[in-house]
Every structure is written in structure tokens, then in C-alpha cells.
Design a protein around this motif. Sequence first.
Motif, mmCIF file in Angstrom:
data_model
loop_
_atom_site.group_PDB
_atom_site.id
_atom_site.type_symbol
_atom_site.label_atom_id
_atom_site.label_comp_id
_atom_site.label_asym_id
_atom_site.label_seq_id
_atom_site.Cartn_x
_atom_site.Cartn_y
_atom_site.Cartn_z
ATOM 1 N N GLY A 56 0.793 -1.226 0.000
ATOM 2 C CA GLY A 56 0.000 0.000 0.000
ATOM 3 C C GLY A 56 0.825 1.275 0.000
ATOM 4 O O GLY A 56 0.309 2.360 0.256
ATOM 5 N N THR A 57 2.113 1.168 -0.309
ATOM 6 C CA THR A 57 2.959 2.365 -0.325
ATOM 7 C C THR A 57 2.757 3.181 -1.602
ATOM 8 O O THR A 57 3.024 4.380 -1.618
ATOM 9 N N LEU A 58 2.319 2.521 -2.658
ATOM 10 C CA LEU A 58 2.079 3.230 -3.927
ATOM 11 C C LEU A 58 0.575 3.377 -4.152
ATOM 12 O O LEU A 58 -0.191 2.444 -3.908
ATOM 13 N N ASP A 59 0.172 4.554 -4.644
ATOM 14 C CA ASP A 59 -1.248 4.797 -4.915
ATOM 15 C C ASP A 59 -1.624 4.468 -6.352
ATOM 16 O O ASP A 59 -2.767 4.142 -6.639
ATOM 17 N N ASN A 60 -0.664 4.567 -7.252
ATOM 18 C CA ASN A 60 -0.968 4.439 -8.672
ATOM 19 C C ASN A 60 -0.550 3.088 -9.226
ATOM 20 O O ASN A 60 0.152 2.319 -8.572
ATOM 21 N N ASP A 61 -0.978 2.870 -10.430
ATOM 22 C CA ASP A 61 -0.636 1.680 -11.189
ATOM 23 C C ASP A 61 0.893 1.509 -11.269
ATOM 24 O O ASP A 61 1.618 2.459 -11.595
ATOM 25 N N VAL A 62 1.364 0.300 -10.977
ATOM 26 C CA VAL A 62 2.807 0.057 -10.953
ATOM 27 C C VAL A 62 3.476 0.416 -12.276
ATOM 28 O O VAL A 62 4.533 1.067 -12.303
ATOM 29 N N ALA A 63 2.890 0.012 -13.382
ATOM 30 C CA ALA A 63 3.518 0.252 -14.689
ATOM 31 C C ALA A 63 3.655 1.747 -14.964
ATOM 32 O O ALA A 63 4.685 2.210 -15.483
ATOM 33 N N THR A 64 2.634 2.522 -14.601
ATOM 34 C CA THR A 64 2.697 3.967 -14.808
ATOM 35 C C THR A 64 3.805 4.592 -13.975
ATOM 36 O O THR A 64 4.588 5.434 -14.457
ATOM 37 N N VAL A 65 3.883 4.184 -12.720
ATOM 38 C CA VAL A 65 4.905 4.739 -11.827
ATOM 39 C C VAL A 65 6.299 4.389 -12.330
ATOM 40 O O VAL A 65 7.198 5.242 -12.371
ATOM 41 N N LEU A 66 6.485 3.133 -12.719
ATOM 42 C CA LEU A 66 7.803 2.710 -13.200
ATOM 43 C C LEU A 66 8.184 3.441 -14.476
ATOM 44 O O LEU A 66 9.352 3.774 -14.683
ATOM 45 N N ASP A 67 7.200 3.693 -15.334
ATOM 46 C CA ASP A 67 7.490 4.415 -16.560
ATOM 47 C C ASP A 67 8.059 5.797 -16.236
ATOM 48 O O ASP A 67 9.070 6.228 -16.803
ATOM 49 N N VAL A 68 7.426 6.458 -15.283
ATOM 50 C CA VAL A 68 7.929 7.769 -14.854
ATOM 51 C C VAL A 68 9.337 7.633 -14.289
ATOM 52 O O VAL A 68 10.248 8.399 -14.626
ATOM 53 N N TYR A 69 9.522 6.632 -13.445
ATOM 54 C CA TYR A 69 10.824 6.449 -12.804
ATOM 55 C C TYR A 69 11.925 6.163 -13.831
ATOM 56 O O TYR A 69 13.002 6.763 -13.803
ATOM 57 N N PHE A 70 11.650 5.240 -14.755
ATOM 58 C CA PHE A 70 12.670 4.888 -15.743
ATOM 59 C C PHE A 70 13.004 6.088 -16.631
ATOM 60 O O PHE A 70 14.153 6.273 -17.046
#
Lengths: 304, 304, 304, 304
Positions: B175-189
Motif C-alpha cells: 500500500g505504499t504506492l497509490d498508482n498503477d505500478v507500470a505507470t509509476v515505473l514508466d515515470v521512474y525509468f
Amino acid sequence: MDLQLILDQINSELRPLLGTSGGKVASYIPALARVSPLQFGIALRTCEGEVAQAGDSAVPFSIQSMSKMFSLTLAIRSLDEALWDRIGREPSGSPFNSLVQLETERGIPRNPFINAGAIAVADRLVSLGDANVELLALLGRLCGEPIRIDAEVAQSEADTGFRNTALANFMKGFGTLDNDVATVLDVYFQQCAIAMTCEQVACAAGYLCRDGRHPLAGVPVLSSAQTRRVNALMLTCGTYDAAGEFAFRIGLPCKSGVGGGIVAVVPDRLTLCVWSPALDATGNSLLGRQALELFVAKTGLSVF
Amino acid sequence: MDLQLILDQINSELRPLLGTSGGKVASYIPALARVSPLQFGIALRTCEGEVAQAGDSAVPFSIQSMSKMFSLTLAIRSLDEALWDRIGREPSGSPFNSLVQLETERGIPRNPFINAGAIAVADRLVSLGDANVELLALLGRLCGEPIRIDAEVAQSEADTGFRNTALANFMKGFGTLDNDVATVLDVYFQQCAIAMTCEQVACAAGYLCRDGRHPLAGVPVLSSAQTRRVNALMLTCGTYDAAGEFAFRIGLPCKSGVGGGIVAVVPDRLTLCVWSPALDATGNSLLGRQALELFVAKTGLSVF
Amino acid sequence: MDLQLILDQINSELRPLLGTSGGKVASYIPALARVSPLQFGIALRTCEGEVAQAGDSAVPFSIQSMSKMFSLTLAIRSLDEALWDRIGREPSGSPFNSLVQLETERGIPRNPFINAGAIAVADRLVSLGDANVELLALLGRLCGEPIRIDAEVAQSEADTGFRNTALANFMKGFGTLDNDVATVLDVYFQQCAIAMTCEQVACAAGYLCRDGRHPLAGVPVLSSAQTRRVNALMLTCGTYDAAGEFAFRIGLPCKSGVGGGIVAVVPDRLTLCVWSPALDATGNSLLGRQALELFVAKTGLSVF
Amino acid sequence: MDLQLILDQINSELRPLLGTSGGKVASYIPALARVSPLQFGIALRTCEGEVAQAGDSAVPFSIQSMSKMFSLTLAIRSLDEALWDRIGREPSGSPFNSLVQLETERGIPRNPFINAGAIAVADRLVSLGDANVELLALLGRLCGEPIRIDAEVAQSEADTGFRNTALANFMKGFGTLDNDVATVLDVYFQQCAIAMTCEQVACAAGYLCRDGRHPLAGVPVLSSAQTRRVNALMLTCGTYDAAGEFAFRIGLPCKSGVGGGIVAVVPDRLTLCVWSPALDATGNSLLGRQALELFVAKTGLSVF
């Protein structure tokens, strides 16, 4: 020994406890959360083909981690000792979905019955062909009737399987998985969603009490040594963090699932499956465990 | 103090060591692996706007983890103290990509400069709007010129980012992330794949030596207290497992990246960026570190 | 800047909070548990020899882990860089008395300010001579008056120091300690039981703000580089698991003890000691921490 | 089944491998290091009192961790289920002398066969009376002849037992031990130094194959349930990190020691002891393990 009578007695003793025992149905996915806890079934099949059953033994349930036993069997059939190249065979001492040991041990899962290990087994099955088709085909042959995957459960597993996705990606980063993570996880989530009845499981796992021979056809499913391997893994690692307690109180190779099923093997005698959805704190079926204890007490069957 | 002269001296002293120093270019993605190690650049910008540079200070490089400093800034601007609800602020004592601490601490990353923490920051930025657009816009305003993402590097990060995908899914499960994992990772990468020159970084990070005021426009980027927070985090957590050594040998808030860049802040004086692709065993630029040590020795600038 | 006025103001602001703040006096040994929490003292000494103090600044208290700073100084004086052969210099990310990291890292303590590290420092001091005599002699010279060990506290530490005994034996098993475990622990427990006043600590630690020169005599206690090393360690590792928060909120090298004392260094300006026995959840003095925050707010003195 | 013939065959097959097998004698104490690896003994005793032996079956050796089985028996006799208040019964997944799990689980050892667990058992025995006297008396009664402690080995264990001293102090700090650490460790170190022959061990552990009844006198040593508990613990936790492999390859409850001995139980049939000092990488006797595999292969006796 009148096995039908014994199962009837167990059913009579435990059924009144349904709903009063304090256990909890697995709630991490909606499809499991809404299963009624007021169900109890038990079934067995001896080496000679005698069957007995009581209670809700013909109600299909989600076999969940019990599928790890069948997928392991499928992988051992094809790979034998080569399966163990990047999968351990020792108890883990950690929760079934822990990443800590996986990091310490460079991505090698401790055994095929923790989630990471079962995902690694799924990876090998993917390399070998159409894993889900093969597994259902094997189960169908073992039961003598078609076995299906509960698509809703599979989808729920996939939608909420963040920890398993973490485990799979973690292992992929270490080189433990050969195939695409999404493909492997799809196979894994579908396996967990297989639905079977106690009667079907008792029949399908019958090779484990018969030195590996098919319960119906008699042809070898596994070699005798491979069968011992699976049974040994079940005894030492088959019931999450309660393997020690199961070894003491039940003394039989067992594999449980969070759907509330537990399969137990009495080598050279019979295979037994019990199911009741409410789980204890260790994630094993509360009444299922009591049923196995009663069975052992009434029959004296135990490996120790 | 003739800062240009000092940078020239540092460049003269270290350039002969290029290729002989024993460090290694990051090799986990092809786009980084083929960067020539025979490059060294350094640039600084004082609070008063004086600039100095030497060597390959105008060559763009992949800023990688240095982007964590800018994404943190963007998140603090919008969320201030609320950012810290599910992100810690203490040194981790574990490798930047470890999952162990994350499991022990129930999915709360130790600080925003380890990968898990930066992914959690990216999650907050996704909640706030178009994270990548905002970050590039901020960097563009800070530098006075457009900043771009290296699409090939971003794609490589995504293709091989199994460990980061594991971290993100693991946190999602907690529950540490609120958004979709793929979207968050895309931003991070994509953040990791931002390309900047030493001169641009020294200018863009100028607010960190000016109590948060924009290096060019003078308007506040962060408050004074927020700026101290970022600098404190850089000193205690900014250079992977070498924060203690950096604090001793350099004594300045620093943030490094595996692209070979390191940014250092002398509060109330200047911001400095050095770049050389070959890394030491701790993942920090080998010559970059030496350059900072020389700079501190020549100028006496250190917080201790 | 009227430093006496500032300390008076801090004393006036915080003294009313004594007993209402919710912190707790350390209770693991009786001699500490019965110290009245209703005490607050603060004292400083500038590089130029100016002194200021307020409240209970002349009351002796148990310096506990603050002694790690002095024993480290003594060890660095004799061994310089050789001290670091089997002691790390990085933040630990684990509780001050954890054995986990010690096992993972084969008996090498992360830094000299966690208990394991301080025990390893004590071992080196034992190898160099009569460790306790040397340490008291150094403190006496630094303060200009004799310093004593509270024998009752030392005995209590020894009687209840099971975790520290475990740490020492664990390191001995790995070869991190050269001397007999009991001898090393005796030195360690006695160090922790040194009693000093705020005024004495502020004077004794004066070399840390003066590039290593003796606060009274001016002769070198440490070299300039050695002094930076100690200050850097204090900033990154000096306040247990709150180093990140201290770096942000106070921004000065600090070393705290469970007796309720905290020493802070403003390089090139002054050394400050504050004491109030009630501790917060991180084991640092609750009012001591607030006093340091007020001091930094009023004076603007911070390294960031 | 001619058991004497089978032991003779095993001895004939394995004796030529002595000195060529690549294993290593335990070297952490001199008294063990100088034991000749060129020894191999095997002995068994059936439920009916039939005995068989071959090779160096009458040579005394240091039973080391095999003593944990006897001290556990002694503690269960007095405390029964109360023994488990602060001792677990599950496989550990960690090395036998690890402190990590002990810290995570607040000082509760995972099972009585890892060192921490056996030290906790020794603590209970100290509370019950003169632990060493009781243990030797029990072994004497079980064997029908006096059993002694090798004083030199006991002293060596004490002199070098830093890790065990750490474990004991660590548990004492958590409240897992009731008695003085030194007293408990003295009992533990002496237990490890008990010297017995294969014949004596096979006789003494005879109650484990007879539902708890004394091998000679027939009186109960343990109840039937208590005996199953010990056997279950042996199967899941008795052979360090190789319990899974032992379960598969041998399929019997086993307890090994670094002196090179292994005891195995065939419930309702016999107890077997094998000894050969050279150890494999898991700390189990290399030839002892092979001997047990041969025994199982030749007799078909296995619980699976």
C-alpha cells in the motif's frame, strides 16, 4: 479398518464446530472471501482403489498452493534432477512469500512449495511447452475426468498479486527465471485457481502413496525415488510455517492451500484430502488440521 | 579565490588518469555500457551567478540517480511534509536496491534516494499530474534551456529493470504506492534517463546553495527549510553506501548517479557538478570523487 | 550575538515543559531510572574561549554513548587510519544494538557509534594500554579538572549488559576483537558510566570546533582531518536512528547518550552540550533535541 | 532380513573410501581436529533387542550435537508441553549458530536442535536440578553402563565458544533464559563433550523406535506422543541445513553431530548409529550419510 466409518465419525465430530472455531476464510481476493466457511469435506482413496468420503467431499474448491504439488510433479517428470539447478529443497524458516531469503541467497528459492519456488517451477514448465494445458491434462488423466481453472479466481490473483509479481521480477533479475515474467506469472496464477473436489484431489494425488504409479491406470507418474522426493518435501515444507507442528501432530506428508484444502499421504496405504475454508493463523485449514489429527488418532497411521 | 583556475587545475591533474584508474563504466544497460570512460567534465555556479567549467563540461550524460534530487524537489514543492507519510528520511545501511529492509519495515522505503524511495516519490508525482512533463519543465526553467530524456536509455532501463519492478510491486502490495505500478515505473525509468551536461546540472541545482531560490530568476524553488531537508538527505543518503566516506573526505551534500555524475552543494556559496563515467566499487564516479576531494582541499570549502 | 542571552531564552522556554513533555528516562538500569526527569541544562564554549550556560549546566550526568566520541578520539590519536581495519564508517540503518548486520558483515561493526563499534574501539584501547586511565586523563586535560566514573552505574551496566556481552562475544568469534572479552567489556561499561556536567562536556569536546586543537591549551588533540572524520561520523551516525532527522532539523554534528545528554559542534564557532534526562522514542533527549532546534533557529548556525 | 550382514556389507563398501572422500574433520577445537578421519563404525539395535555392528562401532567419539536429542528428552520428561513456552518447533532455514532469526523473533529459538534452542533447553535443565548429573545418569540407564564427559573437549568448547556465548547472552537479554549464562553454558559445553560409541548410542536412543519405552528395561522414557515429537523434530530439524536432503535420500528421523556421528530411527523397527569423523559441507558425516543411504537402499526401510 472401516475407513468410511472413520470419515463419517470425523465429519460428525467436526461439522458442529463449523462457524464456531474462530478461523478465517482467506480474504485477499473477493472470489475466495465470499466462500462460505460452513463447509467441510473429506475423501480418501487407498492404494487398492477403495474410496471413502464424507461431508462436502464433492464440492469444488480452489486448490491454491496444493497445485504446487502437481506442478512440481509435472516438472520432475520432464526434468528429474535437473529441476534442482536453481531451486532449493530445504525448509525456508521464512513466510511463504518472503523476499528476504531470496535476496540473501541470490535469487534461488529455498524449495518449490514457497511461492518463489513454485514460480520458478512454473518457469520451467513454460520452457517445456504449454504449461497450463499440460497440467490440466495430467490432472484429468489422474482423476479420470476433466479439471478446470476458475477464471474469476485466476483474474483476481493476477489483479492483486503484487507480492508474487515482486518475487518473479526479483528472480528474473537474478537469472532464476528463463521466460518472460508475465508469461510465467500467468501460468502460476492460473494454477492457483484450479478448482477440484476432495474426491478428485484424493484420487489425483494417489500416485504419492503408490510409489509413483497412476491411481487408476497403474502406469508410472513418477519413479519411486521421485515420489519419495515429493513426499519428503511435503513433510518438511508443505504446510507453510507449521511444517514442524504438522510433522509432530499428524506425522504425514501434507500440502495445504489457502482455499482450505489439505492433502495428506500415507505411504503404501492411501491418499486423503480434507477441505474446510476457515484458516488458522498459519494459513492452514483449521478444521482440516483437526480432521487429520483425528484421522491419525483413529487409525494410528503416521510415519513416526 | 579563482574558481576557474581551480577547475582547470583539477582537470589537468585528473585527465591523465582517464583509462588508468581501474574504475568501470556501468554496464547493466547497453546504452550506458558503450559510453567512453575517457571523459571528465566539471562545472560550478556560485550564488552570485559566477560560472566556471573545465573538460567535458558541455557533454550531456545520463543523470540517473541524480534525478532523484530533482524529483524529490518537485514532490516537496507540492506536498511539503505530507510527502513523508510513507517515505522515511534516514540512511538505509543497505544497498540502494535491497528489498530486505523494505520487507522488515512493511513497505516503507528508508529514504527518497534509494530506488524504492525514489519510486515512491514518482508515485506521488503521478498523483499530482503529468510527472515527466512537470519534471522536464522544472529542469528547463532551472537551466534556462530545454532538457530532454534519452529515449534509448529509458527503454533499456524498462527492459532490464526487474529489480526495480520487484521493488515497485512489493511496495504496491504494502500500500505504499497509490498508482498503477507500470505507470509509476514508466515515470521512474524516464527520470533516470534524463540527459544533462555538468554545466546544466550545476545551474539547475543552484537553488540548493541559495536557500531554495532560483539560480537565474531568484524566485523560490523550495523554502529555506525544505532546502536544508534536501541537503541533509544528500549528505546522509546521497551517495549509496559511501555516504560516510563522502561526509568525511568531501564534507558536502552530494548526489551521485551511475552515469558517472556527482553534484555537490556548498551552502551559501556554490553548486558544483562533476562527471566521469568510470565508477568505483560503491557505484560512485571514481574520478568524480577525486575531483571533489581536490576541490575541497584547494578551496577549504566543507561543512565541517 | 549574545550567546548567554540565547541560552537563557532557551532555558526559559523549555524549563516549563519539564515533566509535561511525555518523554521517558532510560530505565534499563536502576541508577539511571531514578534520575529526576525535571532537569535541564545547557552550556557552550566558543573557539575563542567564551562560555555561556543556563539551567542545570553544572549537574553531573551519565554521559553514556557520548563517551563513544571521546574513546574514538583517543583511539584515532594512536592509530589514525589503522583504526578502521575492522571498523566501518557508514550509517547502519539498524538499531544501535542489533546483531543482524554484524552477522551479515562477518563481525565488522558498521561504525564506532553503534555499540558493537564502540566495543571494538574499546578493544583497540585495551591493546594500547590502560584504557580507562588514559580516557579519564584525556578528559581531565580537556576540562582542566578531574573526571570520574560512576561506579554504581558501571556495575549496573555490567550486570544487565547481556546484549553488549553478546555483541562482544560475537565479534570475538569473528576475530574482530584482539583482547579478552571480559576485559574489553569492563572498559566499555566503565566508559558509559563517566559522569560529566554540560559545562565540562562543552569544554572537553571543544577541539571538535577548533580543527582538533585543545580548547584550553591550544595543542593538537586531533589533526584537522581527524577532526573532520569525527564530525562527519557524528552527523551521519551520532544520534541512533534519528541521524537523518537531526541532520535536517539541527544540521550539526551531534552525539547523544541515553543519559539525556547531547553534544553538538558548530565547526569553527563553538561546541554546545545540552542535557535533560527524558528521552524520545529514538533514545535521544526530548528537550535536548528541542533546545538544539531552538539554538539553530535563533542563531542561524547550521552546516547546511 | 540379516541386519548383521547388511552392516558388514556397508562397512566393506565404505571403508575403502576412508581418506579419499574429500570430507574434513571438524577443526574448530584441537581435541576434535586431531581425531583420525580413517574411522568408520556402525551399530543398530532393534525393538526386539537384536544387535548388529561393524567397523569401529566400539570406539568412543564426541557426540556433540547428538546430545541435543538426549537433553531434549530429559527436558520433555519433566516439562512436557511447558518446555515449548519459549522454544519453537519449526525448521529454521538459517545456519545452526545464526543470531539473525533470534533477533527477528525476539530471542525465541526456532527449535531445540539449533544451538540457541539447545542452550535454552540446557537452561530449563539447570532450573530442574543438576543437569549434567541427570543427563549422564539417564544415558547410563539407557546404555546399561556408565557414560562420561571428555573434559578436554568440554574445556576446548568453553574456551572457543564465543558464538554460543553470544547466543546465550542474547537470549538472556530477551528473557529466554532463567539462569545465569555461565552456568547454562557450562552445562551446554559439557553435554557436547559427552563421549559414546556407536553401540552405546544405538542402545541409548532405542526408546525412539519403541514408542518411548526403555530399550532394556521397557519402562517408559517418553510417552508415545512425546516420542513422535522428538522423531518429528529430528526429521525436520535434525541435520542442520540438510534436513530436506536427508528426508529425501534417507527418509528417517536423524540427528547428527560435528563429531561425525549420526543417529537414525526407524519407528517400530530399530535405532541405528553410524560414525565417521570427516564431514561434508553441511557439517554432517560424509560417510555416515552414505552409510545411511546404503542402509535404506538395502533394507527398504524409510518412512516415505
